[in-house]
Design an enzyme around this catalytic site. Structure first.
Site, PDB file in Angstrom:
ATOM      1  N   ASN A  63       0.861  -1.185   0.000  1.00 51.94           N
ATOM      2  CA  ASN A  63       0.000   0.000   0.000  1.00 51.94           C
ATOM      3  C   ASN A  63       0.897   1.235   0.000  1.00 51.94           C
ATOM      4  O   ASN A  63       1.480   1.578   1.024  1.00 51.94           O
ATOM      5  CB  ASN A  63      -0.898  -0.037   1.253  1.00 51.94           C
ATOM      6  CG  ASN A  63      -1.779   1.186   1.369  1.00 51.94           C
ATOM      7  OD1 ASN A  63      -1.870   1.993   0.436  1.00 51.94           O
ATOM      8  ND2 ASN A  63      -2.430   1.336   2.509  1.00 51.94           N
ATOM      9  N   LYS A  65       0.056   4.243  -0.396  1.00 53.52           N
ATOM     10  CA  LYS A  65      -0.647   5.402   0.189  1.00 53.52           C
ATOM     11  C   LYS A  65      -0.459   6.666  -0.648  1.00 53.52           C
ATOM     12  O   LYS A  65      -0.461   6.619  -1.861  1.00 53.52           O
ATOM     13  CB  LYS A  65      -0.177   5.641   1.628  1.00 53.52           C
ATOM     14  CG  LYS A  65      -0.240   4.393   2.469  1.00 53.52           C
ATOM     15  CD  LYS A  65      -0.219   4.686   3.932  1.00 53.52           C
ATOM     16  CE  LYS A  65      -0.115   3.382   4.686  1.00 53.52           C
ATOM     17  NZ  LYS A  65      -0.464   3.513   6.070  1.00 53.52           N
ATOM     18  N   HIS A 171      -9.674   0.665   4.956  1.00 52.18           N
ATOM     19  CA  HIS A 171      -8.389   0.950   5.604  1.00 52.18           C
ATOM     20  C   HIS A 171      -8.618   1.898   6.781  1.00 52.18           C
ATOM     21  O   HIS A 171      -9.463   2.800   6.710  1.00 52.18           O
ATOM     22  CB  HIS A 171      -7.412   1.565   4.599  1.00 52.18           C
ATOM     23  CG  HIS A 171      -6.008   1.603   5.121  1.00 52.18           C
ATOM     24  ND1 HIS A 171      -5.601   2.568   6.010  1.00 52.18           N
ATOM     25  CD2 HIS A 171      -4.946   0.795   4.926  1.00 52.18           C
ATOM     26  CE1 HIS A 171      -4.328   2.341   6.320  1.00 52.18           C
ATOM     27  NE2 HIS A 171      -3.912   1.273   5.679  1.00 52.18           N
ATOM     28  N   GLU A 173      -7.102   4.377   7.830  1.00 53.51           N
ATOM     29  CA  GLU A 173      -6.966   5.820   7.554  1.00 53.51           C
ATOM     30  C   GLU A 173      -8.247   6.374   6.950  1.00 53.51           C
ATOM     31  O   GLU A 173      -8.622   7.524   7.191  1.00 53.51           O
ATOM     32  CB  GLU A 173      -5.748   6.049   6.648  1.00 53.51           C
ATOM     33  CG  GLU A 173      -4.459   5.873   7.441  1.00 53.51           C
ATOM     34  CD  GLU A 173      -3.293   5.317   6.653  1.00 53.51           C
ATOM     35  OE1 GLU A 173      -3.312   5.375   5.414  1.00 53.51           O
ATOM     36  OE2 GLU A 173      -2.358   4.801   7.300  1.00 53.51           O
ATOM     37  N   GLU A 241      -5.555  -5.334  10.394  1.00 55.03           N
ATOM     38  CA  GLU A 241      -4.539  -4.301  10.589  1.00 55.03           C
ATOM     39  C   GLU A 241      -4.843  -3.530  11.879  1.00 55.03           C
ATOM     40  O   GLU A 241      -5.649  -2.586  11.864  1.00 55.03           O
ATOM     41  CB  GLU A 241      -4.555  -3.327   9.412  1.00 55.03           C
ATOM     42  CG  GLU A 241      -4.267  -3.967   8.081  1.00 55.03           C
ATOM     43  CD  GLU A 241      -3.722  -2.937   7.107  1.00 55.03           C
ATOM     44  OE1 GLU A 241      -2.556  -3.059   6.736  1.00 55.03           O
ATOM     45  OE2 GLU A 241      -4.441  -1.989   6.763  1.00 55.03           O
ATOM     46  N   GLY A 247       2.062   2.040  10.578  1.00 57.51           N
ATOM     47  CA  GLY A 247       2.950   3.184  10.399  1.00 57.51           C
ATOM     48  C   GLY A 247       3.669   3.619  11.662  1.00 57.51           C
ATOM     49  O   GLY A 247       4.305   4.670  11.691  1.00 57.51           O
ATOM     50  N   SER A 287       3.212  -2.364  10.305  1.00 61.54           N
ATOM     51  CA  SER A 287       4.656  -2.317  10.546  1.00 61.54           C
ATOM     52  C   SER A 287       5.382  -3.620  10.202  1.00 61.54           C
ATOM     53  O   SER A 287       6.371  -3.977  10.843  1.00 61.54           O
ATOM     54  CB  SER A 287       4.955  -1.885  11.986  1.00 61.54           C
ATOM     55  OG  SER A 287       4.504  -0.551  12.181  1.00 61.54           O
TER      56      SER A 287
HETATM   57  C1  PEP Z   1      -0.983  -0.080   5.930  1.00 63.66           C
HETATM   58  O1  PEP Z   1      -1.101   1.119   5.812  1.00 63.66           O
HETATM   59  O2  PEP Z   1      -1.828  -0.829   5.437  1.00 63.66           O
HETATM   60  C2  PEP Z   1       0.171  -0.579   6.651  1.00 63.66           C
HETATM   61  C3  PEP Z   1       0.156  -1.816   7.028  1.00 63.66           C
HETATM   62  O3  PEP Z   1       1.184   0.300   6.900  1.00 63.66           O
HETATM   63  P1  PEP Z   1       2.608  -0.034   7.625  1.00 63.66           P
HETATM   64  O4  PEP Z   1       3.114  -1.327   7.034  1.00 63.66           O
HETATM   65  O5  PEP Z   1       3.476   1.110   7.296  1.00 63.66           O
HETATM   66  O6  PEP Z   1       2.318  -0.161   9.064  1.00 63.66           O
END
Ligand code: PEP
Length: 331
Positions: A63, A65, A171, A173, A241, A247, A287
């Site tokens: 992703n 973003k 997601h 966000e 997630e 992040g 992460s």
């Molecule tokens: C994500 O935004 O779906 C995600 C998993 O980000 P990160 O790997 O940076 O935590």
């Protein structure tokens, strides 16, 4: 909970989990004389299988973003709703996209993994034109119904027109920064699937919800909204997630992730069907990086990853894709 989780896990030990145990054979009796006698080997041919609770293929999504290179990403957008104060986002550029695509094209990726990347909308077309067909393209969002007079939105029809095969929906966000609710996300999923756009359906709890012991409740509520809208799960991948891990560099432990994956799979079994529970991939996001992917991948109910920051570095993303080898057992 850990013991409940492991007892649930065993219910889903499907085809891919079967690894033949070495059976006691007479081979040891012939130790040392076998080559002289030219006996046929007692061993069965060796083939690698992937130890997964379900029957699907390992799946890794990147992703990208609203950032196109790794440094931009970590100057990110989390100050309002995540753990640490951060600096201002700098968007990526066509050059950083070109470099990432070139690195991905040069990577050696294991065959038995579905790999997708999800560029920002404005770069989807250029990525589609230049990226190896081995990797499919996903959008990061889509409009809830047929395209029309919806200023600023991008329709499923348009995404399909430029070659997207997937869309990420729900997601955190979009849930917690943009304000999309469960029902709206469910409707988006239904519409995308009705147009044959496959869906990565994201769920996950916030830190305070985990601390209040509400992780499963939150995930199940989010799952219910998807299940209320989705009638055919064959084109759906569920992404667990935890918001506190996205992040932040604070990855869930393999046990924490496995526990929720088992619970979600069990929820699907009871509320959708055992077949869907076994065949739907449940991937982990939050992460994941080149250093922690193998330990996570070894968990039986982790069927792959959704990766943010680490997907902006081609070689590291390839390492994560190739962590499927950590799941392989010999049969
Ligand atoms: C994500 O935004 O779906 C995600 C998993 O980000 P990160 O790997 O940076 O935590």
């Amino acid at each position: 909970m850990a013991s409940a989780a492991s007892s649930l896990a065993s219910q889903f030990s499907g085809l891919r989990r079967e690894a033949a145990k070495p059976s006691f054979s007479t081979a040891h009796l012939f130790h040392g004389v076998q080559s002289q006698l030219r006996l046929p080997s007692a061993r069965r041919p060796i083939r690698s299988v992937v130890a997964m609770a379900g029957t699907g293929k390992f799946f890794v999504g990147g992703n990208w973003k609203c950032a196109c290179n790794h440094d931009d990403y970590y100057l990110g957008i989390y100050n309002d709703f995540c753990l640490k104060p951060v600096q201002i986002l700098q968007n990526g550029t066509k050059d950083s996209i070109r470099k990432l695509v070139a690195d991905l094209n040069d990577s050696k990726l294991e065959n038995d993994v579905d790999v997708i990347v999800s560029p920002p909308y404005v770069y989807i077309d250029v990525v589609k034109q230049s990226l190896t067909e081995r990797i499919e393209i996903s959008a990061q969002n889509s409009w809830v119904g047929k395209g029309g007079a919806f200023t600023g939105e991008i329709s499923v029809e348009q995404l399909k027109d430029i070659g997207c095969k997937w869309v990420i929906l729900g997601h955190s966000e979009r849930r917690h920064i943009i304000g999309e609710d469960d029902q709206f996300i469910g409707k988006k999923a239904a519409y995308a699937l009705s147009q044959n756009l496959k869906v990565i359906a994201c769920i996950g709890e916030k830190l305070e919800e985990r601390e209040a012991g509400r992780t499963f409740d939150v995930c199940f509520e989010q799952m219910k909204a998807f299940a209320d809208s989705i009638s055919n799960w064959k084109d759906v991948v569920i992404a667990y997630e935890p918001v506190w891990a996205i992040g932040t560099g604070k990855v869930a432990t393999p046990e924490q992730a496995q526990e929720v994956h088992v619970a979600v799979r069990d929820w699907v079994k009871k509320n959708v069907s055992p077949e869907v529970a076994s065949s739907t991939r449940i991937i982990y996001g939050g992460s994941v990086n080149g250093g922690n992917c193998s330990e996570l991948a070894k968990q039986e109910d982790i069927d792959g990853f959704l990766v943010g920051g680490a997907s902006l570095k081609g070689p590291e993303f390839a390492t994560i894709v190739n962590s499927v080898t950590a799941k392989k057992v010999t049969a």
